[in-house]
Scaffold this motif. Structure first.
Motif, PDB file in Angstrom:
ATOM      1  N   VAL A  19       0.847  -1.202   0.000  1.00  0.00           N
ATOM      2  CA  VAL A  19       0.000   0.000   0.000  1.00  0.00           C
ATOM      3  C   VAL A  19       0.882   1.252   0.000  1.00  0.00           C
ATOM      4  N   ALA A  20       1.969   1.239   0.802  1.00  0.00           N
ATOM      5  CA  ALA A  20       2.882   2.385   0.843  1.00  0.00           C
ATOM      6  C   ALA A  20       3.519   2.615  -0.531  1.00  0.00           C
ATOM      7  N   PHE A  21       3.827   1.525  -1.234  1.00  0.00           N
ATOM      8  CA  PHE A  21       4.418   1.645  -2.570  1.00  0.00           C
ATOM      9  C   PHE A  21       3.441   2.242  -3.577  1.00  0.00           C
ATOM     10  N   LEU A  22       2.140   2.026  -3.332  1.00  0.00           N
ATOM     11  CA  LEU A  22       1.124   2.544  -4.254  1.00  0.00           C
ATOM     12  C   LEU A  22       0.741   3.991  -3.930  1.00  0.00           C
ATOM     13  N   SER A  23       1.269   4.528  -2.800  1.00  0.00           N
ATOM     14  CA  SER A  23       0.803   5.824  -2.312  1.00  0.00           C
ATOM     15  C   SER A  23       0.987   6.997  -3.292  1.00  0.00           C
ATOM     16  N   PRO A  24       1.955   6.958  -4.240  1.00  0.00           N
ATOM     17  CA  PRO A  24       1.992   8.065  -5.211  1.00  0.00           C
ATOM     18  C   PRO A  24       0.726   8.155  -6.062  1.00  0.00           C
ATOM     19  N   LEU A  25      -0.082   7.087  -6.086  1.00  0.00           N
ATOM     20  CA  LEU A  25      -1.322   7.101  -6.866  1.00  0.00           C
ATOM     21  C   LEU A  25      -2.470   7.761  -6.100  1.00  0.00           C
ATOM     22  N   ALA A  26      -2.217   8.174  -4.858  1.00  0.00           N
ATOM     23  CA  ALA A  26      -3.283   8.739  -4.031  1.00  0.00           C
ATOM     24  C   ALA A  26      -3.858   9.997  -4.669  1.00  0.00           C
ATOM     25  N   SER A  27      -5.135  10.261  -4.375  1.00  0.00           N
ATOM     26  CA  SER A  27      -5.803  11.459  -4.887  1.00  0.00           C
ATOM     27  C   SER A  27      -5.092  12.709  -4.358  1.00  0.00           C
ATOM     28  N   PRO A  28      -4.793  13.667  -5.252  1.00  0.00           N
ATOM     29  CA  PRO A  28      -4.092  14.891  -4.811  1.00  0.00           C
ATOM     30  C   PRO A  28      -5.034  15.937  -4.221  1.00  0.00           C
ATOM     31  N   HIS A  29      -6.339  15.685  -4.240  1.00  0.00           N
ATOM     32  CA  HIS A  29      -7.286  16.694  -3.767  1.00  0.00           C
ATOM     33  C   HIS A  29      -7.170  16.901  -2.259  1.00  0.00           C
ATOM     34  N   PRO A  30      -7.542  18.110  -1.760  1.00  0.00           N
ATOM     35  CA  PRO A  30      -7.537  18.340  -0.313  1.00  0.00           C
ATOM     36  C   PRO A  30      -8.524  17.409   0.384  1.00  0.00           C
TER      37      PRO A  30
ATOM     38  N   MET B  55      -2.228   7.182   3.820  1.00  0.00           N
ATOM     39  CA  MET B  55      -1.568   7.943   2.739  1.00  0.00           C
ATOM     40  C   MET B  55      -2.338   7.846   1.425  1.00  0.00           C
ATOM     41  N   MET B  56      -3.213   6.823   1.325  1.00  0.00           N
ATOM     42  CA  MET B  56      -3.927   6.555   0.072  1.00  0.00           C
ATOM     43  C   MET B  56      -5.223   7.332   0.006  1.00  0.00           C
ATOM     44  N   ASN B  57      -5.137   8.623  -0.272  1.00  0.00           N
ATOM     45  CA  ASN B  57      -6.371   9.404  -0.398  1.00  0.00           C
ATOM     46  C   ASN B  57      -7.159   8.950  -1.624  1.00  0.00           C
ATOM     47  N   PHE B  58      -8.481   8.908  -1.472  1.00  0.00           N
ATOM     48  CA  PHE B  58      -9.347   8.607  -2.607  1.00  0.00           C
ATOM     49  C   PHE B  58     -10.256   9.806  -2.843  1.00  0.00           C
ATOM     50  N   THR B  59     -10.551  10.080  -4.118  1.00  0.00           N
ATOM     51  CA  THR B  59     -11.395  11.216  -4.454  1.00  0.00           C
ATOM     52  C   THR B  59     -12.841  10.899  -4.095  1.00  0.00           C
ATOM     53  N   VAL B  60     -13.534  11.852  -3.453  1.00  0.00           N
ATOM     54  CA  VAL B  60     -14.953  11.625  -3.211  1.00  0.00           C
ATOM     55  C   VAL B  60     -15.804  12.459  -4.168  1.00  0.00           C
ATOM     56  N   ALA B  61     -15.849  13.756  -4.004  1.00  0.00           N
ATOM     57  CA  ALA B  61     -16.663  14.584  -4.906  1.00  0.00           C
ATOM     58  C   ALA B  61     -16.176  16.017  -4.818  1.00  0.00           C
ATOM     59  N   GLY B  62     -16.396  16.759  -5.886  1.00  0.00           N
ATOM     60  CA  GLY B  62     -16.107  18.191  -5.880  1.00  0.00           C
ATOM     61  C   GLY B  62     -14.674  18.523  -5.521  1.00  0.00           C
ATOM     62  N   GLY B  63     -13.714  17.756  -6.056  1.00  0.00           N
ATOM     63  CA  GLY B  63     -12.310  18.054  -5.805  1.00  0.00           C
ATOM     64  C   GLY B  63     -11.924  17.870  -4.352  1.00  0.00           C
ATOM     65  N   THR B  64     -12.553  16.914  -3.698  1.00  0.00           N
ATOM     66  CA  THR B  64     -12.239  16.610  -2.301  1.00  0.00           C
ATOM     67  C   THR B  64     -11.803  15.153  -2.200  1.00  0.00           C
ATOM     68  N   SER B  65     -10.915  14.873  -1.252  1.00  0.00           N
ATOM     69  CA  SER B  65     -10.487  13.487  -1.063  1.00  0.00           C
ATOM     70  C   SER B  65     -10.667  13.093   0.398  1.00  0.00           C
ATOM     71  N   GLY B  66     -10.569  11.813   0.638  1.00  0.00           N
ATOM     72  CA  GLY B  66     -10.594  11.291   2.001  1.00  0.00           C
ATOM     73  C   GLY B  66      -9.665  10.104   2.048  1.00  0.00           C
ATOM     74  N   HIS B  67      -9.415   9.622   3.247  1.00  0.00           N
ATOM     75  CA  HIS B  67      -8.624   8.402   3.357  1.00  0.00           C
ATOM     76  C   HIS B  67      -9.137   7.595   4.538  1.00  0.00           C
ATOM     77  N   LEU B  68      -8.760   6.334   4.584  1.00  0.00           N
ATOM     78  CA  LEU B  68      -9.154   5.487   5.703  1.00  0.00           C
ATOM     79  C   LEU B  68      -8.670   6.115   7.013  1.00  0.00           C
ATOM     80  N   LEU B  69      -9.534   6.089   8.042  1.00  0.00           N
ATOM     81  CA  LEU B  69      -9.051   6.455   9.380  1.00  0.00           C
ATOM     82  C   LEU B  69      -8.643   5.186  10.120  1.00  0.00           C
TER      83      LEU B  69
END
Lengths: 100, 216
Positions: A19-30, B55-69
């Motif tokens: 999972v850590a290796f895949l982390s560059p694929l993470a969504s860049p959105h806030p 670290m693995m953010n996923f896109t949800v909607a409207g240019g926003t992301s979240g990740h597992l807590l």
């Protein structure tokens, strides 16, 4: 098979490292809180940290951004594993010495 | 939803530090009396996985992301007290090494995600499991609901801290944080159920490790 049964946690740790290796694929959105802070005008209240070690999950001194992210992720994953394992081990030793 | 420094007032930060320190101290005492042999590596692996997954953010909607807590996941696998220690360790390392979440705000982040997130996940999961008893899909429904609600309630706790601090009005912070995390919670639920399903197939014994240790 015996090794897999006894050392299952090595496989778990490897999966975490994948999972850590895949982390560059993470969504860049806030994220959710950043989005709310931006939309409702309090994002600029955020203060810089007093020091920076591995800010933004980019390991310092590595030019390539994906490589810097992966290094930060792998270092963090291994460190957390070691820290948590050690802490739990100490707590378990105390359990035994209490003899309950 | 790692709160950076500057978002919450000194008073809010101090109260959160006291509340989370008290809770984590209590969790150490509880874990101290009941940790099984295999729970030691399982705590390490769960913490490592949650750190990587955060670290693995996923896109949800409207240019926003979240990740597992991971609060509900940790609670289901390890019980509430060991789960609380796992999430706390992750948050402490993130704040100290990765400048993710503030140092002054660390108490609030531990309170929201490690204490409230884990406890909500635990109460919802065990409550629903009891309610649904032996139905084959009980694990998945309970796991999803526990994960979803733990994220939403944790985000509302963060919203309360922002509102009390005067950073954002109550009428803005609560609905804004709640709504976006109702979306992010769906991702939390899906990932949590996927991990539980993976364990059911590969190592079903690890799923019931905590209950077994309790019964022993």
């Amino acid at each position: 098979m015996d090794l897999v049964k006894k050392r299952w946690w090595i496989i778990g740790l490897l999966l975490a490292l994948i999972v850590a290796f895949l982390s560059p694929l993470a969504s860049p959105h806030p994220d959710g809180l950043e989005r709310v802070a931006e939309d409702h005008g309090f994002l600029e209240r955020a203060r810089e940290a007093p020091y920076q070690l591995i800010p933004d999950y980019l390991f310092p001194g590595i030019e390539n951004e994906a490589a810097a992210t992966i290094t930060a992720g792998v270092v963090g994953t291994l460190l957390i594993f070691g820290l948590m394992y050690g802490l739990a081990w100490v707590l378990r030793q105390r359990t035994q010495s209490h003899g309950s | 939803m790692h709160i950076p420094d500057g978002f919450i007032s000194t008073g809010t930060a101090a109260v959160s530090w006291l509340a989370s320190a008290g809770s984590v101290g209590y969790a150490v005492r509880r874990v101290n009396r009941q940790l099984g042999e295999r729970q030691v590596p399982l705590m390490g692996v769960t913490a490592a996985f949650i750190f990587a997954a955060q670290m693995m953010n996923f896109t949800v909607a409207g240019g926003t992301s979240g990740h597992l807590l991971g609060g509900a996941l940790a609670a289901i696998l390890l019980g509430p007290w060991a789960g609380m220690l796992v999430l706390t360790s992750v948050l402490v390392v993130q704040a100290l090494l990765f400048q993710d979440g503030g140092l002054v705000a660390l108490g609030a982040n531990v309170l929201n995600m490690a204490v409230i997130g884990v406890l909500v996940g635990w109460v919802v999961y065990t409550g629903l499991r009891r309610l649904l008893s032996d139905r084959p899909w009980a694990t998945w429904v309970s796991g999803f609901a526990a994960a979803w609600l733990s994220v939403v309630i944790a985000s509302l706790a963060a919203a309360v801290e922002l509102a009390v601090s005067g950073t954002s009005p109550w009428g803005v912070a609560l609905p804004a944080m709640g709504l976006v995390h109702m979306l992010i919670g769906i991702g939390e639920g899906l990932i949590t159920v996927a991990v539980l399903a993976f364990l059911r197939v590969t190592r079903p014994d690890l799923l019931t490790l905590y209950q077994k240790a309790q019964g022993a």
